[in-house]
Design a protein around this motif. Structure first.
Motif, PDB file in Angstrom:
ATOM      1  N   THR A  94       0.818  -1.209   0.000  1.00 18.95           N
ATOM      2  CA  THR A  94       0.000   0.000   0.000  1.00 18.95           C
ATOM      3  C   THR A  94       0.854   1.261   0.000  1.00 18.95           C
ATOM      4  O   THR A  94       0.614   2.193  -0.779  1.00 18.95           O
ATOM      5  N   LEU A  95       1.864   1.316   0.874  1.00 20.44           N
ATOM      6  CA  LEU A  95       2.679   2.518   0.969  1.00 20.44           C
ATOM      7  C   LEU A  95       3.387   2.804  -0.350  1.00 20.44           C
ATOM      8  O   LEU A  95       3.432   3.947  -0.815  1.00 20.44           O
ATOM      9  N   GLN A  96       3.954   1.763  -0.968  1.00 20.74           N
ATOM     10  CA  GLN A  96       4.655   1.965  -2.238  1.00 20.74           C
ATOM     11  C   GLN A  96       3.709   2.434  -3.334  1.00 20.74           C
ATOM     12  O   GLN A  96       4.094   3.221  -4.210  1.00 20.74           O
ATOM     13  N   LEU A  97       2.467   1.972  -3.286  1.00 16.99           N
ATOM     14  CA  LEU A  97       1.491   2.427  -4.274  1.00 16.99           C
ATOM     15  C   LEU A  97       1.141   3.900  -4.063  1.00 16.99           C
ATOM     16  O   LEU A  97       0.942   4.645  -5.027  1.00 16.99           O
ATOM     17  N   TYR A  98       1.063   4.320  -2.815  1.00 22.50           N
ATOM     18  CA  TYR A  98       0.876   5.743  -2.546  1.00 22.50           C
ATOM     19  C   TYR A  98       2.013   6.549  -3.171  1.00 22.50           C
ATOM     20  O   TYR A  98       1.794   7.570  -3.832  1.00 22.50           O
TER      21      TYR A  98
END
Length: 382
Positions: A94-98
């Motif tokens: 999730t964080l990397q997609l943000y």
């Protein structure tokens, strides 16, 4: 059907597909197709493992799309084997997609659209309606954004500050269409806070909650704006205020002050006042001093001038305002307010009319026009 569950799973499912070798653009299309399929199937046959179901469905959609394009035959050979159905991997990207969706090569508008689609799980139609643009225009914007980031690796470091600015842009759009963007921004910021430990993430979440808590009191039944000082504070959401203040206090205790924490501190002081007269304007000025120090923002300086006018009198506020660019948006409206407080209704009426002419939205224009009319009527009858 729990659409919030679907949206919360979207970035995790997308991350799984990208990890398996799908490029970002194709993976995102496949996830969207799987979400549509879930909306059709789940009401009658809900899965025991929603994430696993979505991963399997999205991967099949991706393979189907890959096989249908002869020009992508080499990629098909690479991903030919379909993993068997089963529990989805626990890796959370999730964080990397943000970070990917807030890539510095994207314009703010494209970053917002891509974040809402890829991380938020919204459809192109929902995003286009929320931003009041044709669906085809939004589809092109999202498509270009996906092409831009498709060659970026998912494991590259990103900039939390850029992600937060994108989420703040989403929040400030408020509500339009069938999507409550303010609520969606809060949901996405909560999601971000769950995967990254950063006081400014907490600061932004607190700021959103404190602002959103006043939403019901901001407009009259006819849609007219109600300024903060005139709002019915019994309509404020005290639960959201309490949560926002708790989150803010925890962030401030880490002694790594950032602009969102400073903004949230101002919002907390407003929320803490039982009446407008009890507002601690002296502390608010101090927090705006911090915000100006951190950002140098002209908007922060403008808001500081208002606070100075309340704390030290309208002439002190006008002196602070005189240091700002006359072309700064809303500067004229602030000048009108301070001149009225200083006992100069003629100048205030003229400035309110000027500010109304320059206002960027109808509700603000109507409010400023009414202020000018009120003062002009009083001047004629005095």
């Amino acid at each position: 059907m729990d659409e919030r569950l679907l949206r919360s799973l979207t970035p995790e499912v997308l991350g799984v597909l990208v990890r398996r070798g799908a490029d970002f653009a194709a993976a995102e299309d496949a996830v969207q197709d799987a979400l549509v399929e879930a909306l059709r199937v789940w009401p009658a046959d809900p899965p025991r493992d929603p994430k696993g179901w979505l991963v399997t469905a999205a991967w099949r959609k991706f393979l189907d799309a890959t096989r249908s394009e002869a020009a992508r035959r080499r990629r098909e050979d690479r991903v030919e084997e379909e993993p068997p159905p089963g529990p989805a991997p626990s890796t959370d990207d999730t964080l990397q997609l943000y970070f990917l969706c807030a890539h510095p090569s994207l314009t703010p508008a494209s970053a917002v659209a891509l974040t809402l689609r890829a991380v938020g799980g919204l459809t192109t139609r929902q995003i286009s309606e929320a931003y009041l643009v044709p669906e085809a225009t939004m589809a092109q914007r999202i498509s270009r954004a996906k092409r831009t980031v498709s060659k970026e690796r998912l494991d590259r470091p990103g900039d939390v500050a850029t992600v937060l600015r994108v989420l703040y842009l989403v929040f400030n759009e408020g509500y339009s269409g069938d999507v409550d963007l303010a609520a969606e921004a809060i949901r996405l910021t909560r999601q971000l806070a769950a995967v990254v430990d950063h006081p400014e993430v907490s600061g932004l979440l607190a700021l959103m909650l404190l602002h959103h808590a006043r939403r019901a009191a901001r407009t009259a039944a006819d849609g007219a704006l109600i300024p903060l000082a005139e709002q019915d504070r019994t309509r404020w959401d005290t639960t959201a205020i309490a949560e926002g203040i708790t989150i803010l206090q925890s962030a401030l205790a880490r002694d790594r002050l950032g602009e969102f924490q400073a903004q949230a501190a101002v919002a907390a002081l407003h929320a803490d006042a039982q009446t407008a007269e009890e507002t601690d304007w002296v502390q608010i000025v101090e927090w705006y001093d911090e915000l100006v120090r951190l950002t140098g923002s002209p908007v922060a300086r403008l808001n500081r001038a208002v606070a100075v006018g309340e704390a030290d009198g309208p002439r002190a506020g006008l002196a602070a305002l005189a240091e700002l660019d006359p072309a700064l948006p809303r500067r004229t409206a602030v000048a009108a307010y301070l001149h009225e407080k200083d006992g100069d209704p003629g100048t205030a009426a003229r400035l309110y009319a000027e500010a109304a002419h320059a206002a960027s939205n109808l509700a603000e224009r109507d409010y400023l026009t009414r202020q000018a009319a009120r003062l002009n009527t009083a001047l004629r009858t005095s």
